[in-house]
Design an enzyme around this catalytic site. Sequence first.
Site, PDB file in Angstrom:
ATOM      1  N   HIS B 321       0.819  -1.218   0.000  1.00  0.00           N
ATOM      2  CA  HIS B 321       0.000   0.000   0.000  1.00  0.00           C
ATOM      3  C   HIS B 321       0.848   1.260   0.000  1.00  0.00           C
ATOM      4  O   HIS B 321       0.492   2.243  -0.636  1.00  0.00           O
ATOM      5  CB  HIS B 321      -0.929   0.014   1.219  1.00  0.00           C
ATOM      6  CG  HIS B 321      -2.111  -0.875   1.037  1.00  0.00           C
ATOM      7  ND1 HIS B 321      -2.069  -2.211   1.311  1.00  0.00           N
ATOM      8  CD2 HIS B 321      -3.356  -0.612   0.605  1.00  0.00           C
ATOM      9  CE1 HIS B 321      -3.251  -2.737   1.049  1.00  0.00           C
ATOM     10  NE2 HIS B 321      -4.057  -1.796   0.615  1.00  0.00           N
ATOM     11  N   GLY B 322       1.914   1.240   0.738  1.00  0.00           N
ATOM     12  CA  GLY B 322       2.711   2.460   0.780  1.00  0.00           C
ATOM     13  C   GLY B 322       4.037   2.221   1.452  1.00  0.00           C
ATOM     14  O   GLY B 322       4.176   1.337   2.304  1.00  0.00           O
TER      15      GLY B 322
END
Lengths: 349, 475
Positions: B321-322
């Site tokens: 996701h990040g």
Amino acid sequence: MAVQTLSPETHIKSTQSWGRYVIILVAIVGFVMAAEGLAAMIYQHIEFATSYDAPRNPNFRRGWVEYTRPPATREPNERRIILISNSQGFLRERPEDEFVYASQLEMLLNQQADGSNYQVLNWSIPGGNAPEYILLAARAAAHDPDMILLVTYSQDFVEDLHPIAFYISDANRLGYLSDVRRYLPAEFIRQYAINDPLAWLEAHTYLGNMRNRLEIPQNDSWTWEAREKRDRPRGLHRFKEWIEQAEREMQFLNDTLLAALPDTPIVIVQTPINDLAFTQDSLNQAEQFIPRLQAHFESNPNVTILNASDIIAPETFYPDGVHFRPEGHRQFAEWLLPVVNNTLETISR
Amino acid sequence: MIFNSPEFGIFALIVFPVYAVLRGKPLRFWLVVMSYIFYGWANPWYILLLLGSTVLDFNIGKRMSRTDDARRRKMLLAMSLIGNLGALGIFKYSGFVIRSINDIAATIGVAFPVEPPDILLPIGISFYTFQTLSYTIDIYRGQLEPTDSFSAFALYVAFFPQLVAGPIERATHLLHQLEEKQPTTTDDLITGITRVLWGLTKKIVFADYLGIYVATVYDGGASNLDYLLATYAFAFQIYLDFSGYSDIAIGLARIMGIDLRENFLWPYLSRNISEFWQRWHISLSTWLRDYLYIPLGGSRKGSARTAANVVIVMFLGGLWHGADLKFAIWGLWLGLALGVYHIYALIFKKKFNLDDSLRWRDVIGIFITLQTVMISWVFFRADSTTRAFNILENFVTRDLRNWTRLRALNEEEALLVVVLMVITFGLHIFHRLQQGRAFLKWRHPVLVGAFWGGLILFMFMFHAPTGERFIYFQF
């Protein structure tokens, strides 16, 4: 309601019937038109206060199109002064309209009993800033005012109209009205993105107007209590950014005033300031404000620039350090009275 | 380009009529070009990366199919993995890695002279990287024949409805649909457009309104009650935002007769965390299952190893996701919850079927699952890991007065948040009670028109004043 279930045949990949889509399209248009008609019926029955019958916008930061509607007629002895300002002109801390300096100024003017009927239209937007003033200045043209009073200070020339925060005023809707838009500089329209098709639709449909009415106000937008003192003095944006932004906005303002009100006297007043509530940066900015205004409006013979920054004592301000108490409003109205008289007298001559 | 923008409206008005008259290669070429325009709208340089990934995997796929040499096939797969994950690593994770090394070096008092690179993350890189990787991995596994058509493959990688934020498609499902024009039925068109309108409604009315209040709380000072409400609100915001995007993607594809996989199945009524992951971002969770969890051994090597595999996969899923510690913790937390659930399910021989109807006794499981997920959302939404821990710490240590008053929100705003959440949760319940039966069965054109007109009006009247980008665009 009759519900048609999906028949197995509709699953078969087949040529579509264009007639069906035409009916769907007609149904959508019909549905939307019916809703617009209904909204028109409701909207036309809503009584909106205008600046001629309410001393400040009863819808707080919303409903600026309705509140600034021009009247159908003008009395021969009417003298019309439009005040454009920020929360200081609004006096959000008190529910009573009569304390607002615009009301007090109007009262003082009419007490002179010189045969004129003075109207001070209070277009003060709480949290108002330069782009909103520019839109209001363009709107003022339709009112044929005798004078424009712009009470402002350096910080109003900092904030953007965009991105439009949830709680910001709906003054941007003014930019979509043809009798306002024609006075706005093209660069101003571009910079503040007053060319959004959806916003245009919102400004020109009854459904859009109804939507604007329904918009839920942001928290603390309409409380009557003086806010607590801030933890620290009001800081400001970086000085360099302020200068760049302020220069641009002053230019937009001057261009708009020249286009919309070429023969109307305009008095720009630097608002009363409480030095104790500001940082040194802010005060530096405030000191730069009038010289910069003068430089920008030099070419506009209608503009007079005055400084009222030190006419109200610090104790006359509310604890938030920014807004002044009713007695401050009275003092300011008394200070403005000769300014207005002199300006109007100059025109008469 | 984003779906909830006027530019996309114009884009769609150009794409679909031309699509209707074209066939075969010109059609694929048209869709590839338009997909690239869609992708490169904000920054045309991104297209090069997309094109690079496409050329790499198309050629690797072809070469892999031409050889039976296991070593060479493995080498080709490694090239694909290095190429794709390398690009992802450079653009997404290099800054994070260097910053982390800097932090560690600073902690132990060593100077680390490397500055984190100032690279702008290409939109959707995580999505299309996984999508294109699945192509080469499936060929390597012998589950897929490579396509001979470069335009079909380019379209598979760049297909604009799902390019930026999924659903992450598999070549086995999507590629053959793109090789030939799919006939579109009336049902496809009606369902597709309805899905697009519904997705937009979820985004610009529900998600964006909730987003305003979530930001008010998370970006400013607030009480525990504010944070509690905002965390729940964020849970619904991200669901509505992301599932809204998926609805639009699925609907747009359906208009072209193309079937995309479902990405969400009313996840907040899940009875356990395992079920949640079968209902939330399904295309990612199944990707992680097929290409990571199973190769790690899946559940074939005992309960301890199963739990460990789950934690590893979720941790990496979090990092997908990040490039931030908070996403790693988000994944780790959910991974731990999944691991614990797996052990619990093994010990108590718990089994569930996704299609089972809900019973009253499921309420406890739904409640526990919801709270577990809520804790994870604090990490997802907070600006930093420290801030997330502060919020959670305050939940358990601050005095009771903080639970009884709102500070950032007023009562009206809190009420609106609750109403929006109740509506969304109500839709979950309604849908589950429907047990998969199609809700909207009307096909009479007047009813369809009135329904669409109603949705358009609803969006027009109640769209949030601040239009936000889709949350998953940042990944």
